[in-house]
Design an enzyme around this catalytic site. Structure first.
Site, PDB file in Angstrom:
ATOM      1  N   GLU A  37      44.671  53.218  21.729  1.00 36.57           N
ATOM      2  CA  GLU A  37      45.875  52.712  21.314  1.00 36.57           C
ATOM      3  C   GLU A  37      45.568  52.237  20.163  1.00 36.57           C
ATOM      4  O   GLU A  37      44.834  51.434  19.840  1.00 36.57           O
ATOM      5  CB  GLU A  37      46.470  51.791  22.387  1.00 36.57           C
ATOM      6  CG  GLU A  37      47.990  51.485  21.631  1.00 36.57           C
ATOM      7  CD  GLU A  37      48.518  50.614  22.497  1.00 36.57           C
ATOM      8  OE1 GLU A  37      48.193  49.912  23.784  1.00 36.57           O
ATOM      9  OE2 GLU A  37      49.643  49.993  22.325  1.00 36.57           O
ATOM     10  N   ARG A 263      34.379  49.120  33.111  1.00 41.71           N
ATOM     11  CA  ARG A 263      34.435  48.625  31.433  1.00 41.71           C
ATOM     12  C   ARG A 263      33.087  47.845  31.134  1.00 41.71           C
ATOM     13  O   ARG A 263      32.601  47.179  32.070  1.00 41.71           O
ATOM     14  CB  ARG A 263      35.639  47.922  31.212  1.00 41.71           C
ATOM     15  CG  ARG A 263      36.096  46.771  31.959  1.00 41.71           C
ATOM     16  CD  ARG A 263      37.327  46.188  31.642  1.00 41.71           C
ATOM     17  NE  ARG A 263      37.346  45.848  30.217  1.00 41.71           N
ATOM     18  CZ  ARG A 263      38.617  46.344  29.401  1.00 41.71           C
ATOM     19  NH1 ARG A 263      39.422  47.028  29.766  1.00 41.71           N
ATOM     20  NH2 ARG A 263      38.527  45.636  27.992  1.00 41.71           N
ATOM     21  N   LYS A 273      40.904  43.671  23.210  1.00 42.84           N
ATOM     22  CA  LYS A 273      41.737  43.826  21.662  1.00 42.84           C
ATOM     23  C   LYS A 273      42.541  42.634  21.085  1.00 42.84           C
ATOM     24  O   LYS A 273      42.486  42.223  20.025  1.00 42.84           O
ATOM     25  CB  LYS A 273      42.275  45.125  21.417  1.00 42.84           C
ATOM     26  CG  LYS A 273      41.350  46.165  20.952  1.00 42.84           C
ATOM     27  CD  LYS A 273      42.131  47.431  20.725  1.00 42.84           C
ATOM     28  CE  LYS A 273      42.701  48.294  21.824  1.00 42.84           C
ATOM     29  NZ  LYS A 273      43.402  49.413  21.635  1.00 42.84           N
TER      30      LYS A 273
HETATM   31  P1  ATP Z   1      41.986  46.108  25.500  1.00 43.50           P
HETATM   32  O1  ATP Z   1      42.311  45.642  26.663  1.00 43.50           O
HETATM   33  O2  ATP Z   1      41.083  45.544  24.762  1.00 43.50           O
HETATM   34  O3  ATP Z   1      43.168  46.190  24.638  1.00 43.50           O
HETATM   35  P2  ATP Z   1      42.365  48.856  25.933  1.00 43.50           P
HETATM   36  O4  ATP Z   1      41.868  49.409  27.129  1.00 43.50           O
HETATM   37  O5  ATP Z   1      43.807  48.665  26.008  1.00 43.50           O
HETATM   38  O6  ATP Z   1      41.563  47.958  25.461  1.00 43.50           O
HETATM   39  P3  ATP Z   1      42.541  51.325  24.538  1.00 43.50           P
HETATM   40  O7  ATP Z   1      42.777  51.466  22.921  1.00 43.50           O
HETATM   41  O8  ATP Z   1      43.682  51.614  25.604  1.00 43.50           O
HETATM   42  O9  ATP Z   1      42.131  49.744  24.766  1.00 43.50           O
HETATM   43  O10 ATP Z   1      41.141  52.065  25.051  1.00 43.50           O
HETATM   44  C1  ATP Z   1      40.913  53.403  24.714  1.00 43.50           C
HETATM   45  C2  ATP Z   1      39.786  53.642  25.779  1.00 43.50           C
HETATM   46  O11 ATP Z   1      38.748  52.888  25.907  1.00 43.50           O
HETATM   47  C3  ATP Z   1      40.299  53.722  27.331  1.00 43.50           C
HETATM   48  O12 ATP Z   1      40.291  54.934  27.988  1.00 43.50           O
HETATM   49  C4  ATP Z   1      39.797  52.423  27.878  1.00 43.50           C
HETATM   50  O13 ATP Z   1      39.606  52.638  29.151  1.00 43.50           O
HETATM   51  C5  ATP Z   1      38.561  52.423  27.199  1.00 43.50           C
HETATM   52  N1  ATP Z   1      37.838  51.110  27.007  1.00 43.50           N
HETATM   53  C6  ATP Z   1      38.641  49.776  26.536  1.00 43.50           C
HETATM   54  N2  ATP Z   1      38.015  48.766  26.812  1.00 43.50           N
HETATM   55  C7  ATP Z   1      36.682  49.242  27.181  1.00 43.50           C
HETATM   56  C8  ATP Z   1      35.530  48.556  27.761  1.00 43.50           C
HETATM   57  N3  ATP Z   1      35.371  47.220  27.689  1.00 43.50           N
HETATM   58  N4  ATP Z   1      34.467  49.315  28.313  1.00 43.50           N
HETATM   59  C9  ATP Z   1      34.638  50.718  28.372  1.00 43.50           C
HETATM   60  N5  ATP Z   1      35.723  51.186  28.125  1.00 43.50           N
HETATM   61  C10 ATP Z   1      36.753  50.600  27.381  1.00 43.50           C
HETATM   62 MG    MG Z   2      44.716  50.716  27.022  1.00 40.71          MG
END
Ligand code: ATP
Ligand code: MG
Length: 559
Positions: A37, A263, A273
């Site tokens: 995102e 994760r 984020k």
């Molecule tokens: P945040 O919770 O930090 O905002 P998010 O999961 O909402 O992170 P996205 O931009 O949706 O962020 O993430 C893109 C991809 O990266 C998703 O498939 C998510 O599952 C993966 N991802 C995000 N954080 C991690 C992590 N700490 N370890 C592994 N994969 C991750």
């Molecule tokens: Mg997400």
């Protein structure tokens, strides 16, 4: 881990893919996607997901898409899109075809929502958000059906059209699918798939005032693109029944499957984020690319290589159990990569004057030293030896402790690559601070020690007369606690390490480094790995310490 070892790394996702290939599921195709995102910069956790998605596709001759999951226009921006694209490219991955956006599919998603209404499987609900919450029940109590659940198809079609046309204010209407208000899985209790958001969108402008939910948009975007293995993190496990429900109940062109992995959590930092954004917005750091940030941009500026991050992701593996990885593993990965690749240089970070009393004031003797001790192919560099030199303040002790390997009064030390010097006199200021060491050099010690000569050790140095001033930035962990998010009473911000950045403005580096390019990486002898910071310009050279030569934290822990 070498490149070849990395190629053989396997994990449970690969096993699933191999089984699918064997059985001919998905017509023998492998297609993954990385779906960020654009609401912040990528962090090290995303790097794990990137390596897994792109790596899996690469390993099985498939392809991987880059898709921006852009269904929350208020939180997203072009700046974040640009940063994410830059970071994925820098990590060395190539996506298939054009960059994709969930917003490319808004019309199709809308049409499928209409389809669900016509099938009697979706309805426009006009409960307020508070009422909707109350009707939803909780983990121990089933929910109740919305009073709007039994509206006729025609009524729903008209109401959804009105939503789209801007006829409802935010929070006054939502499109929901009819599944089961008594389901033990809260995600299945008639979830909302469209809400009213009168927001400008970075891709679609003002074309839409209703936006699809993540759960509705994600699986269908996967289906449109023909994704075979939709890999996401474990928190989406409970969303999988809903993911599958949409795929079963819509005329989608493909049947992607969702798989979850744990994760990445890294100690002494955070990988959320939202919290990283808070660090930036509240100026606790200089920006998303502050070298202390666990962002890909921050690690890059700190001096990490793409290969070291990819090796790290291979080292930690992919499983389904949540755990926290030690920061020292990331640091080991960068040390491994930099040791063989980095040219050496001498930089005195916290200088003290060392004057050679028996060396001619106007003389300048040039020494030729290797760029790398083990790699002759990197060639040599030349460094000037003059009367006025600088050594590291910590390399001198007024009273030498036992087994002191450096300089002390009346003791000798070798200046790396040059001569041995003996400290004859120590000059102090009014406060007793050492300001200058008067030494003699021994011309017989050029190159090698004569057999009867025993200097304490070897220290690095630069010429005070012919060297380049620079600023060195030393970094420590961003947080003082291994898990800054664990304390329920206190905020993670309370645990920011006040000493995470130390500026060393008086450093001097050997003269040949005057033109060092931004992002180039060096080992400063005895000091660690450093990289030229983007704050550098023609008048000012700035270095970031990427990592020390050894794991100083492990040393402390073992003492
Ligand atoms: P945040 O919770 O930090 O905002 P998010 O999961 O909402 O992170 P996205 O931009 O949706 O962020 O993430 C893109 C991809 O990266 C998703 O498939 C998510 O599952 C993966 N991802 C995000 N954080 C991690 C992590 N700490 N370890 C592994 N994969 C991750
Ligand atoms: Mg997400």
């Amino acid at each position: 881990m070498s490149k070849n070892e990395a190629a053989t790394v396997t994990n449970f996702i690969h096993q699933i893919v191999e089984k699918d290939l064997e059985q001919g599921t998905h017509a023998g195709q492998v297609m993954t996607r990385f779906p960020p995102e654009p609401n912040g910069f990528l962090h090290i956790g995303h790097a794990k997901s990137i390596c897994l998605n792109f790596g899996t596709a690469e390993k099985y001759q498939g392809v991987c898409n880059l898709r921006f999951d852009d269904t929350n226009p208020e939180k997203e921006s072009q700046e974040y899109i640009d940063a994410i694209v830059r970071d994925v490219e820098w990590l060395g991955f190539k996506w298939a075809g054009d960059i994709r956006y969930t917003s490319d599919y808004f019309q199709q998603l809308f049409d499928w929502a209409v389809y669900l209404i016509k099938e009697g499987k979706a309805f426009v609900c006009e409960l307020s958000p508070e009422e909707m919450r109350a009707y939803r029940g909780n983990l121990t109590e089933p929910g109740k059906n919305s009073p709007f659940r039994d509206r006729s198809v025609d009524e729903n079609l008209a109401a959804f059209e009105k939503m789209r046309a801007g006829g409802y204010e935010e929070g006054t209407a939502a499109l929901r699918v009819k599944i089961d208000m008594a389901s033990p899985n809260m995600n299945m209790r008639d979830p909302v798939i469209y809400r009213v958001r009168k927001a400008h969108h970075h891709q679609t402008g003002d074309q839409w005032c209703i936006y699809p939910s993540y759960d509705y948009a994600h699986g269908q975007s996967d289906a449109i693109e023909g994704i075979t293995h939709s890999i996401c993190t474990l928190e989406f496990e409970d969303h999988r029944p809903l993911y599958d429900w949409f795929i079963e109940n819509l005329p989608v062109p493909a049947k992607p499957r969702q798989y979850e992995f744990a994760r990445l959590n890294l100690n002494y930092t955070i990988t959320s984020k939202r919290k990283l954004k808070q660090l930036v917005d509240e100026a606790h750091v200089s920006g998303w690319d502050d070298p202390r940030m666990p962002t890909v941009s921050g690690l890059r500026r700190r001096g990490y290589t793409p290969q070291s991050i990819r090796n790290f992701c291979d080292m930690i593996g992919v499983t389904r159990s949540n755990s926290t990885v030690d920061m020292s593993m990331l640091e080991a990965a960068i040390r491994d990569d930099l040791d063989s690749a980095s040219p050496r240089a001498m930089c005195v970070i916290d200088p003290i004057k060392l004057t050679i009393s028996n060396f001619d004031e106007s003389a300048e003797e040039w020494f030729e030293v290797p760029m790398h001790p083990k790699d002759e192919s990197m060639g040599t560099r030349r460094i000037p030896f003059t009367k006025n030199l600088l050594i590291e303040r910590e390399d001198f002790a007024m009273e030498a402790p036992k087994k002191w390997k450096r300089l002390a009064p009346n003791q000798a030390v070798r200046l790396r690559g040059a001569y041995c010097v003996t400290c004859q006199e120590v000059i102090t200021d009014a406060n007793g601070e050492v300001v200058e060491l008067i030494c003699t050099y021994d011309p017989a010690t050029k190159g090698e020690n004569p057999t009867d000569y025993k200097p304490n050790g070897v220290v690095h140095w630069v010429s005070a007369d012919n060297s380049v001033p620079c600023e060195v930035r030393l970094y420590d962990r961003l947080f003082t606690e291994a898990n800054p998010e664990a304390d329920k009473e206190r905020e993670f911000l309370d645990f920011i390490n006040p000493e995470s950045l130390t500026l060393m403005p008086n450093a001097r580096i050997e003269v040949g480094m005057a033109q060092a390019a931004v992002e180039s990486r060096y080992q400063f002898e005895r000091q660690g790995y450093f990289c030229v910071d983007s704050d550098s310009n023609a008048d000012r050279l700035v270095f970031n310490r990427t990592v020390g030569l050894r794991d100083s934290w492990a040393k402390i822990a073992n003492n």
